[in-house]
Design an enzyme around this catalytic site. Structure first.
Site, PDB file in Angstrom:
ATOM      1  CB  SER A  97      -3.277   1.724  -2.317  1.00  0.00           C
ATOM      2  OG  SER A  97      -2.887   3.060  -2.550  1.00  0.00           O
ATOM      3  CG  ASP A  98      -3.467  -2.902   0.805  1.00  0.00           C
ATOM      4  OD1 ASP A  98      -3.127  -3.365  -0.291  1.00  0.00           O
ATOM      5  OD2 ASP A  98      -2.729  -2.928   1.802  1.00  0.00           O
ATOM      6  CG  LEU A  99      -8.832  -0.135   3.118  1.00  0.00           C
ATOM      7  CD1 LEU A  99      -9.032   1.085   4.006  1.00  0.00           C
ATOM      8  CD2 LEU A  99      -9.527  -1.349   3.706  1.00  0.00           C
ATOM      9  CG  ASP A 120      -1.772   1.240   1.306  1.00  0.00           C
ATOM     10  OD1 ASP A 120      -2.883   1.244   0.750  1.00  0.00           O
ATOM     11  OD2 ASP A 120      -1.324   2.224   1.933  1.00  0.00           O
ATOM     12  N   GLY A 169      -9.657  -3.643  -2.758  1.00  0.00           N
ATOM     13  CA  GLY A 169     -10.652  -4.601  -2.282  1.00  0.00           C
ATOM     14  C   GLY A 169     -12.054  -4.254  -2.743  1.00  0.00           C
TER      15      GLY A 169
END
Length: 416
Positions: free
Chosen positions: A184-186, A152, A189
């Site tokens: 960025s991860d969220l 991230d 997802g």
């Protein structure tokens, strides 16, 4: 805070679907948690003796003997955990058997890593042509960086997001900053969940599964939104503006006599109303500030005048005056303040669920209110391997003797 009880069976719009979650950390688990909230059965496959990396990302940790971190707890409710050693041929075979009856597989291994276990899309789609297989990586399945690991923080920097986040040059504390959440991860997802739902609709029409190739970098660049559009369509390279907006003025924090207030005025009418509230009719009628583009072009002069005027107010008084006038303004809440806000309580966003040993886990729920098929909360985030025996029996139909043999051989494991 809503205290949920374990429901006897999944409910919601995705009830009846089975998700095999081979992912770990955040982007993949965030996607599968969304699927679970909406009713899908989610089976989380973890490495024996290791589990999801985030279980150890603390403090804080849950004080129930598991030592699971609060970080892990945020993304793994509504799942059952089975610990399987996929490096053992028999372990990989168990995953293939589960994939044969699964609707969705989510994985975030490095490109090509699952092929050596016979768990890549080519292998699993040969067994189950209707399978929707979502691969989440840092940089995607193609391109010069496809074999590079993605994180991230790295993606926030590479995507340009950090270049527009932080105080502007020339101010104290100037410099690029990451966002306070792993956005960025969220966001990846969320895009994964959207893509899986789109693939499900395609399968509903055609009976055909497919492979979803999703990269953290792609997702974050796609969400540069107005900032990238300004460059692509106007040749304007965005810069850091702190809490100011690139185009809308005033849209930022201001210092009152006893604290800061957020002011977010989105149109010319609101600007004039706010100036009247401040007893600054001269600014409301000044031709330099008559429209949003003019206020943006003359922001330094306007903000200097507003700073001096707002500094004379008490923060609570200004917020109350703005609310009475129907103008958008407020304060910067801490996380505890935000979670305790009466609006959040009214929306029933905070929940708790008991783990198998009775330990309560608090969490923020699914934000959308579906009138006919709402989200449900059925399982607290499991301990690693907590459901190994149950899944082997319920899903694969293995008897107790076979399960004991697999446990003895280290092919599978009970909870950590």
């Amino acid at each position: 805070m809503t205290q949920d009880t374990i429901a006897p069976s999944p409910t919601g719009p995705l009830a009846g679907l089975r998700v095999l979650d081979l992912s770990r950390v955040l982007a993949g688990p965030w996607c599968s948690q969304i699927m679970g909230d909406l009713g899908a059965e989610v089976i989380k496959v973890e490495q024996p003796g290791q589990g999801d990396d985030t279980r150890r990302w603390g403090p804080p940790f849950l004080d129930d003997g598991s030592n699971d971190s609060a970080y892990y707890l945020c993304a793994n409710r509504n799942k059952r955990s089975i610990a399987i050693d996929i490096a053992q041929p028999e372990g990989a075979a168990l995953v293939r058997r589960m994939a044969a009856d699964a609707d969705i597989v989510i994985e975030n291994f490095r490109v090509g890593a699952l092929a050596r276990y016979g768990l890549d899309y080519a292998a699993l789609s040969a067994i189950n042509p209707a399978l929707i297989y979502c691969s989440i990586t840092g940089f995607g399945q193609t391109g010069p960086m496809k074999d590079t690991g993605g994180y991230d923080f790295l993606v926030q920097g590479m995507s340009g997001l950090m270049s527009v986040t932080g105080r502007p040059d020339g101010e104290p504390g100037a410099g690029p900053l990451k966002v306070g959440l792993p956005v960025s991860d969220l966001q990846t997802g969320l895009y994964a969940a959207i893509s899986v739902l789109a693939a499900l609709n395609h399968r509903h029409r055609t009976g055909e599964g497919q492979h979803i190739d999703l990269a953290l970098l792609d997702a974050q660049v796609a969400l540069l939104a107005n900032q990238s559009s300004g460059w692509l369509n106007g040749g304007v390279a965005p810069v850091r503006l702190g809490n100011q907006h690139a185009a809308v003025v005033p849209y930022q924090d201001f210092a009152c006599a006893d604290g800061d207030v957020l002011v977010a005025l989105g149109n010319d009418r609101q600007f004039r109303q706010f100036m009247t509230l401040l007893d600054r009719a001269d600014l409301a009628t000044d031709p330099r500030f008559a429209t949003s583009p003019l206020r943006s072009a003359n922001r330094a002069v306007l903000l200097a005048e507003m700073d001096a005027t707002i500094a004379q107010w008490q923060a609570a008084d200004l917020i109350a005056a703005m609310q009475a006038a129907g103008l958008p303004g407020g304060k910067v809440n801490s996380i505890p303040e935000a979670l305790a806000h009466p609006q959040i309580a009214a929306r029933e966003l905070i929940h708790t669920l008991p783990r198998q040993d009775g330990t309560e886990v608090g969490f923020t729920g699914f934000p959308a209110k579906l009138s006919a098929s709402p989200a449900s909360y059925r399982h607290a985030p499991p301990r690693s391997g907590e459901d190994t025996r149950a899944v082997l029996g319920d899903v694969l139909g293995l008897d107790e003797a076979e399960i004991e043999r697999l446990l003895a051989g280290g092919v599978v494991a009970d909870r950590l």
